[in-house]
Scaffold this motif. Structure first.
Motif, PDB file in Angstrom:
ATOM      1  N   ASP A 108       0.852  -1.105   0.062  1.00 44.48           N
ATOM      2  CA  ASP A 108       0.075  -0.065  -0.062  1.00 44.48           C
ATOM      3  C   ASP A 108       0.875   1.340  -0.070  1.00 44.48           C
ATOM      4  O   ASP A 108       1.908   1.284   0.475  1.00 44.48           O
ATOM      5  N   ARG A 129      -4.206   4.547  -2.385  1.00 38.94           N
ATOM      6  CA  ARG A 129      -3.602   4.116  -1.245  1.00 38.94           C
ATOM      7  C   ARG A 129      -3.422   2.671  -1.252  1.00 38.94           C
ATOM      8  O   ARG A 129      -2.535   1.905  -1.453  1.00 38.94           O
ATOM      9  N   ASP A 130      -4.557   1.945  -1.322  1.00 36.31           N
ATOM     10  CA  ASP A 130      -4.565   0.285  -1.240  1.00 36.31           C
ATOM     11  C   ASP A 130      -4.305  -0.207  -2.453  1.00 36.31           C
ATOM     12  O   ASP A 130      -4.621  -0.094  -3.535  1.00 36.31           O
ATOM     13  N   HIS A 131      -3.684  -1.501  -2.251  1.00 33.78           N
ATOM     14  CA  HIS A 131      -3.046  -2.422  -3.172  1.00 33.78           C
ATOM     15  C   HIS A 131      -4.029  -2.935  -4.315  1.00 33.78           C
ATOM     16  O   HIS A 131      -3.854  -2.658  -5.492  1.00 33.78           O
ATOM     17  N   GLU A 132      -5.140  -3.270  -3.884  1.00 29.56           N
ATOM     18  CA  GLU A 132      -6.048  -3.969  -4.739  1.00 29.56           C
ATOM     19  C   GLU A 132      -6.794  -2.889  -5.581  1.00 29.56           C
ATOM     20  O   GLU A 132      -6.928  -2.976  -6.746  1.00 29.56           O
ATOM     21  N   THR A 133      -7.122  -1.602  -5.068  1.00 26.69           N
ATOM     22  CA  THR A 133      -7.606  -0.633  -6.045  1.00 26.69           C
ATOM     23  C   THR A 133      -6.812  -0.244  -7.071  1.00 26.69           C
ATOM     24  O   THR A 133      -6.941   0.223  -8.075  1.00 26.69           O
ATOM     25  N   ARG A 381       1.501  -4.714   4.120  1.00 22.53           N
ATOM     26  CA  ARG A 381       0.379  -5.028   4.930  1.00 22.53           C
ATOM     27  C   ARG A 381       0.201  -6.386   5.432  1.00 22.53           C
ATOM     28  O   ARG A 381      -0.168  -6.462   6.537  1.00 22.53           O
TER      29      ARG A 381
END
Ligand code: HEM
Length: 510
Positions: A108, A129-133, A381
């Protein structure tokens, strides 16, 4: 209401401030205590205690924290604690751990880093910010910036580069002094706009180079550290459109481009998605990403981020290359000798890549221009990271932000002896070939699955423009009252900044 006013006294305000201050002191004590998960990591105790230390270097000393971090590494070793929650690394061998290239290892971005940015940049791939998005958003644009995609686009880049160089030559021969950043910014902005929206901004068509995004980017740069340390200040951006008439013309233009110009281009391209030309924002509507990522607001953020990331950075590298080719005539002579069999009006990126000295000229420019000079932290994370090298052994707890900085890496004397000097030879092997092995030391584009998406576009532009300049225009130009300090990195905003009062590279006819 009356009862509420009864409590609004000076004494109560002082009491509340005292409680808040006491709380902050307790937090600082905890931060440096053995109870804190990062207490084993070396670094100044003040930096570990509170963010005030970092803010001091960013805000009071003016963008000096990256330089301070370099000095801290010299004192404390390869992994250091630079604020209560964050670590910094100065060891290439750890790059793949911090910035893995495989997308199965979750990374992230750090909220403290992202606090510098405001909407719509925060919904762009870069600001996610987050990896998946991030994976989903990036997949919507990544295929356009592949090497194949850029090879198809190359003829248009070639024409724009020729046009820009002809205009520089013409204007300089008519007695103008040209600030090199301006034509390069016009060229890179038109190239990215044409590719993304199907039409250039038209900066190369104006009689001079004065209208471009340079000053808008400068305005953006001024807010980076203030927002990072006082995120609440980001709310003022919502007021900016209303305040625009009272603000300076550069901020006005920045606001207009973010809120009107780029969204306008995006909407036009969205509506034009049946056109047979391959353009990012017309085709993105057909990509298999979720509809929530296809709103005009989000795509405007993506568009603005592509324009900002795609113009200023490459232009800065070209400025450095231009400066050194003119300041070091022997470097230009050697490059011209290497390219002497090329037709300057008919160049090919793939052919140019084979020239070892040109490779060195470009990589040295990219190294010294830095790209983003400061750290680009990542958060693992779901896994602890284990560092074991140079006699140190650390376990970095999952959830801890850790990053590396291009300035710290590119001035490492062990890898780049006489690092301050521009030496294309350092990128050539003993048997005279491009030294591709050295490329791993370049942090300008960051690394891993979140590294720069525009590297192919950047290199296509850099190879073509550098060769065209060397062959066609640099022999007719000279530096006008310019020294290295006029562009040399001194402090960081998002992009590297020279000393206050520096005037850039100015070109004039010989
Ligand atoms: C010499 C030229 C360039 C340099 C030094 C550079 C540098 C960088 C760096 C350091 C990052 C990573 C930021 C991070 O980790 O947070 C980045 C990301 C990015 N760059 Fe570039 N860039 C250059 C050219 C371009 C061009 C021409 C484009 C146009 C397509 C571009 C588009 C982007 C985008 C969209 C991202 C975000 C990628 C992501 O978050 O997945 N850049 N760039």
């Amino acid at each position: 209401m009356d009862a509420a006013l009864e409590y609004a006294t000076l004494n109560n305000a002082l009491r509340l401030s005292g409680i808040w201050l006491g709380y902050r002191v307790l937090v600082a004590v905890y931060n440096v205590s053995p109870l804190h998960p990062l207490h084993k990591f070396p670094g100044p105790k003040l930096a570990a205690a509170s963010y005030i230390y970092e803010a001091w270097y960013d805000l009071v000393k003016g963008g000096q924290y990256t330089r301070r971090i370099k000095a801290m590494h010299e004192q404390y070793g390869p992994i250091i604690r630079i604020n209560p929650d964050e670590l910094h690394c100065n060891d290439y061998n750890f790059v793949e751990e911090i910035y893995p290239s495989v997308t199965t290892r979750i990374r992230d971005k750090n909220p403290h880093f992202l606090a510098s940015f405001t909407p719509p940049l925060t919904v762009a791939t870069f600001g996610t910010r987050d990896h998946e998005t991030h994976r989903e958003r990036r997949s919507g644009i990544s295929k356009f910036f592949s090497r194949q995609g850029m090879l198809r686009y190359e003829p248009e880049i070639h024409d724009m580069a020729q046009k820009m160089c002809s205009k520089v030559l013409h204007l300089s021969q008519s007695g103008h002094i040209i600030n090199a950043l301006e034509p390069f910014n016009c060229f890179t902005a038109d190239a990215i706009s044409q590719y993304c929206f199907g039409e250039p901004f038209g900066f190369l068509d104006q009689p001079d180079f004065h209208k471009n995004y340079t000053r808008a980017f400068e305005s953006l740069n001024t807010t980076i550290h203030v927002f990072r340390h006082f995120p609440i200040m980001r709310n003022t951006v919502a007021l900016m459109p209303a305040l625009a008439p009272f603000l300076g013309p550069d901020i006005q233009y920045l606001m207009k481009s973010m809120n009107e110009i780029i969204p306008g281009y995006v909407k036009k391209a969205q509506n034009n998605h049946s056109a047979d030309t391959r353009r990012v924002f017309s085709e993105i509507m057909d990509s298999p990403i979720a509809d929530e990522h296809k709103t005009t607001f989000r795509l405007s953020g993506e568009g603005w981020s592509l324009v900002a990331a795609g113009s200023e950075t490459t232009a800065a590298a070209l400025v450095h290359i231009t400066y050194f080719l003119l300041a070091q005539p022997e470097t230009l002579a050697r490059l011209r000798e290497e390219l002497k069999n090329e037709d300057p009006h008919k160049l090919s990126w793939v052919d140019l890549e084979k020239y070892p000295y040109l490779h060195g000229v470009i990589y040295e420019g990219v190294r010294l221009a830095l790209g983003v000079p400061a750290r680009l932290p990542r958060i693992a994370r779901t896994e602890d990271l284990v560092y074991k090298n140079r006699g140190f052994h650390y376990v970095i707890p999952r959830g801890t932000p850790i990053g590396m900085s291009a300035y710290v890496s590119h001035t490492d004397e062990e890898v780049f002896p006489q690092a301050e000097e521009y030496k294309p030879e350092r990128w050539i092997t003993a048997d005279g070939k491009p030294d591709y092995g050295m490329e791993k030391y370049i942090m300008s584009f960051s690394k891993g699955a979140r590294q720069c998406i525009g590297m192919n576009l950047a290199f296509c532009e850099l190879y073509l423009v550098t060769a065209i300049m060397a062959l066609r225009i640099l022999p007719h130009l000279k530096l006008h009252d310019t020294v290295y300090e006029d562009i040399k990195y001194d402090w960081d905003a998002l992009t590297p900044q020279p000393k206050k009062g520096a005037r850039g590279v100015r070109l004039t006819s010989v």
